[in-house]
Enzyme design. Structure first.
Site, PDB file in Angstrom:
ATOM      1  N   MET A  30       2.040  -0.643   1.004  1.00  0.00           N
ATOM      2  CA  MET A  30       3.148   0.216   0.593  1.00  0.00           C
ATOM      3  C   MET A  30       4.434  -0.610   0.520  1.00  0.00           C
ATOM      4  O   MET A  30       5.543  -0.062   0.531  1.00  0.00           O
ATOM      5  CB  MET A  30       3.298   1.396   1.560  1.00  0.00           C
ATOM      6  CG  MET A  30       2.063   2.288   1.576  1.00  0.00           C
ATOM      7  SD  MET A  30       2.388   4.000   2.010  1.00  0.00           S
ATOM      8  CE  MET A  30       3.035   3.818   3.647  1.00  0.00           C
ATOM      9  N   LEU A  33       6.907  -5.991   2.721  1.00  0.00           N
ATOM     10  CA  LEU A  33       5.858  -6.847   3.290  1.00  0.00           C
ATOM     11  C   LEU A  33       6.341  -7.620   4.511  1.00  0.00           C
ATOM     12  O   LEU A  33       7.508  -8.018   4.591  1.00  0.00           O
ATOM     13  CB  LEU A  33       5.374  -7.830   2.222  1.00  0.00           C
ATOM     14  CG  LEU A  33       4.862  -7.193   0.929  1.00  0.00           C
ATOM     15  CD1 LEU A  33       4.407  -8.281  -0.048  1.00  0.00           C
ATOM     16  CD2 LEU A  33       3.712  -6.219   1.203  1.00  0.00           C
ATOM     17  N   HIS A  37       0.911  -8.345   6.374  1.00  0.00           N
ATOM     18  CA  HIS A  37       0.373  -8.214   5.016  1.00  0.00           C
ATOM     19  C   HIS A  37      -0.031  -9.592   4.480  1.00  0.00           C
ATOM     20  O   HIS A  37      -1.086  -9.742   3.853  1.00  0.00           O
ATOM     21  CB  HIS A  37       1.437  -7.644   4.067  1.00  0.00           C
ATOM     22  CG  HIS A  37       1.879  -6.248   4.402  1.00  0.00           C
ATOM     23  ND1 HIS A  37       3.148  -5.950   4.842  1.00  0.00           N
ATOM     24  CD2 HIS A  37       1.212  -5.075   4.345  1.00  0.00           C
ATOM     25  CE1 HIS A  37       3.247  -4.638   5.039  1.00  0.00           C
ATOM     26  NE2 HIS A  37       2.088  -4.084   4.748  1.00  0.00           N
ATOM     27  N   GLN A  61       0.453  10.723   1.146  1.00  0.00           N
ATOM     28  CA  GLN A  61       0.061  10.511   2.533  1.00  0.00           C
ATOM     29  C   GLN A  61       1.206  10.766   3.507  1.00  0.00           C
ATOM     30  O   GLN A  61       1.092  10.484   4.700  1.00  0.00           O
ATOM     31  CB  GLN A  61      -0.553   9.124   2.734  1.00  0.00           C
ATOM     32  CG  GLN A  61       0.373   7.941   2.513  1.00  0.00           C
ATOM     33  CD  GLN A  61      -0.384   6.624   2.558  1.00  0.00           C
ATOM     34  OE1 GLN A  61      -1.078   6.262   1.616  1.00  0.00           O
ATOM     35  NE2 GLN A  61      -0.258   5.885   3.651  1.00  0.00           N
ATOM     36  N   GLY A 147      -5.463  -3.955   7.531  1.00  0.00           N
ATOM     37  CA  GLY A 147      -5.089  -4.387   8.879  1.00  0.00           C
ATOM     38  C   GLY A 147      -5.777  -3.546   9.947  1.00  0.00           C
ATOM     39  O   GLY A 147      -5.981  -2.337   9.779  1.00  0.00           O
ATOM     40  N   ASP A 150      -4.156  -0.124  11.744  1.00  0.00           N
ATOM     41  CA  ASP A 150      -4.463   1.246  11.327  1.00  0.00           C
ATOM     42  C   ASP A 150      -5.963   1.479  11.515  1.00  0.00           C
ATOM     43  O   ASP A 150      -6.719   1.590  10.545  1.00  0.00           O
ATOM     44  CB  ASP A 150      -4.058   1.447   9.863  1.00  0.00           C
ATOM     45  CG  ASP A 150      -2.565   1.271   9.688  1.00  0.00           C
ATOM     46  OD1 ASP A 150      -1.814   2.090  10.224  1.00  0.00           O
ATOM     47  OD2 ASP A 150      -2.147   0.296   9.037  1.00  0.00           O
ATOM     48  N   SER A 185       5.090  -3.955  11.815  1.00  0.00           N
ATOM     49  CA  SER A 185       5.011  -2.748  10.999  1.00  0.00           C
ATOM     50  C   SER A 185       6.270  -2.681  10.151  1.00  0.00           C
ATOM     51  O   SER A 185       7.357  -3.057  10.614  1.00  0.00           O
ATOM     52  CB  SER A 185       4.941  -1.518  11.913  1.00  0.00           C
ATOM     53  OG  SER A 185       5.265  -0.348  11.185  1.00  0.00           O
ATOM     54  N   SER A 186       6.107  -2.186   8.917  1.00  0.00           N
ATOM     55  CA  SER A 186       7.290  -2.042   8.074  1.00  0.00           C
ATOM     56  C   SER A 186       8.277  -1.086   8.733  1.00  0.00           C
ATOM     57  O   SER A 186       9.481  -1.172   8.525  1.00  0.00           O
ATOM     58  CB  SER A 186       6.893  -1.502   6.700  1.00  0.00           C
ATOM     59  OG  SER A 186       5.922  -2.347   6.130  1.00  0.00           O
TER      60      SER A 186
HETATM   61  O1  PAF Z   1      -1.888   1.018   5.119  1.00  0.00           O
HETATM   62  C1  PAF Z   1      -1.138   1.276   4.151  1.00  0.00           C
HETATM   63  O2  PAF Z   1      -0.133   0.604   3.907  1.00  0.00           O
HETATM   64  C2  PAF Z   1      -1.467   2.462   3.261  1.00  0.00           C
HETATM   65  O3  PAF Z   1      -1.987   3.524   3.981  1.00  0.00           O
HETATM   66  C3  PAF Z   1      -2.388   2.094   2.076  1.00  0.00           C
HETATM   67  C4  PAF Z   1      -3.758   1.650   2.573  1.00  0.00           C
HETATM   68  C5  PAF Z   1      -1.758   1.002   1.243  1.00  0.00           C
HETATM   69  C6  PAF Z   1      -2.605   3.326   1.189  1.00  0.00           C
HETATM   70  O4  PAF Z   1      -1.403   3.802   0.681  1.00  0.00           O
END
Ligand code: PAF
Length: 313
Positions: A30, A33, A37, A61, A147, A150, A185-186
């Site tokens: 998302m 970065l 990432h 989401q 990652g 999550d 984390s962002s």
């Molecule tokens: O983990 C994330 O950044 C998001 O949930 C993903 C997998 C890119 C889906 O939008």
């Protein structure tokens, strides 16, 4: 480095690469970065000929009261980081094309999406799985990296890949941490100095739990020790805390995140078993999650059986 925003253009490019025998790898993100990432980019690099990264802040989401509008974004910086990391192509789809007004088809995850983060964020994993499946299809990727931070997301993506027989090899990148242990984390950018300090307790609590589980203490005591560690921090509001089986993510003992799932792994507490410690908490307005893989040590006798009954499985 290629930059593609149109879905038809992405599909045409992916078809062409595939025709030329190129195996495509994808790191879905998302944006905003960080090193976590980029470590996924490096993890995936040897497994594909063409490495693509997608950047899309997926509205589906986020719940109505969540941080979609203020989610951090900096496309130019992200593109510079991708170039420097040797990414071959970046897909930045437009929301209007991903979700046209008449969009109506979703991936509905199984009941394992209703616990932990899914219990706190209804519909979250439906949004995640739906976009991940479509990213896989648009890019025709044959491998993809996610990652370990999550953990539930990765578990559900694995399940979707298995259930739909998708020909995508999944790679798991370890959680990267700041020098003091805070999981990258962002969303860390939201934290002020004091919150940043409080946020560290998540990792510290996991370390406390890891030591207790490895020392063979009863799991309820390990859980108790972790929650006590978290409770002394006034700005930190615990959402859930569970000790789970590593493979199934079924809870052995826990609190919050739909407690109906707590104890769903049944009697699986034996030395050598791999377990996961899962935690989510709010620090001020920021929601943070973390987890740790632990191996159960030889079981010890509880010195104080009374504490074993203070937390309900
Ligand atoms: O983990 C994330 O950044 C998001 O949930 C993903 C997998 C890119 C889906 O939008």
């Amino acid at each position: 480095m290629e930059l593609v925003t149109g879905l038809a253009a992405m599909q045409a490019r992916a078809r062409e690469l595939e025709r030329n025998g190129k195996r495509i790898g994808l790191v879905p993100t998302m944006g905003y970065l960080h090193q976590g990432h980029l470590s996924l980019v490096h993890l995936l690099r040897p497994h594909c000929h063409q490495l693509w990264l997608s950047i899309f802040v997926n509205p589906a989401q986020f719940g109505p009261s969540e941080d979609l509008a203020r989610y951090p974004r900096d496309l130019e910086r992200d593109l510079d980081l991708c170039r420097a990391a040797g990414v071959d192509g970046v897909l930045v789809p437009r929301a209007s094309e991903v979700y046209p007004a008449d969009f109506a088809t979703w991936v509905v995850p199984g009941p394992a999406a209703d616990r932990y983060c899914g219990a706190m964020r209804p519909g979250h994993f439906r949004g995640v799985l739906s976009i991940v499946l479509r990213l896989f299809m648009w890019t025709r990727c044959r491998c993809a990296a996610f990652g370990a931070k999550d953990a539930q997301q990765l578990w559900l993506i694995r399940r979707m890949v298995k259930d739909f027989n998708l020909e995508v090899e999944l790679m798991e990148g370890p959680t990267l941490r700041e020098a003091d242990g805070l999981a990258m984390s962002s969303r860390n950018v939201y934290l002020d100095v004091e919150e940043r300090r409080e946020a560290l307790t998540l990792h510290q609590a996991l370390e406390v739990g890891k030591a207790a589980v490895a020392a063979g203490l009863p799991l309820k005591e390990a859980l108790c020790a972790m929650s006590k560690h978290l409770a002394v921090h006034p700005k930190l509001q615990l959402e859930y805390l569970h000790i789970t089986d590593w493979e199934s993510l079924d809870s052995l003992v826990g609190v919050g995140g739909d407690p109906a799932w707590a104890g769903s792994a049944g009697d699986m507490d034996e030395a050598g078993r791999e377990m996961a410690l899962l935690v989510a908490a709010r620090v001020g307005r920021t929601r943070l999650i973390d987890n740790m893989r632990v191996v159960r040590g030889p079981l010890a006798q509880s010195p104080d059986p009374a504490t074993s009954s203070t937390l309900q499985g």
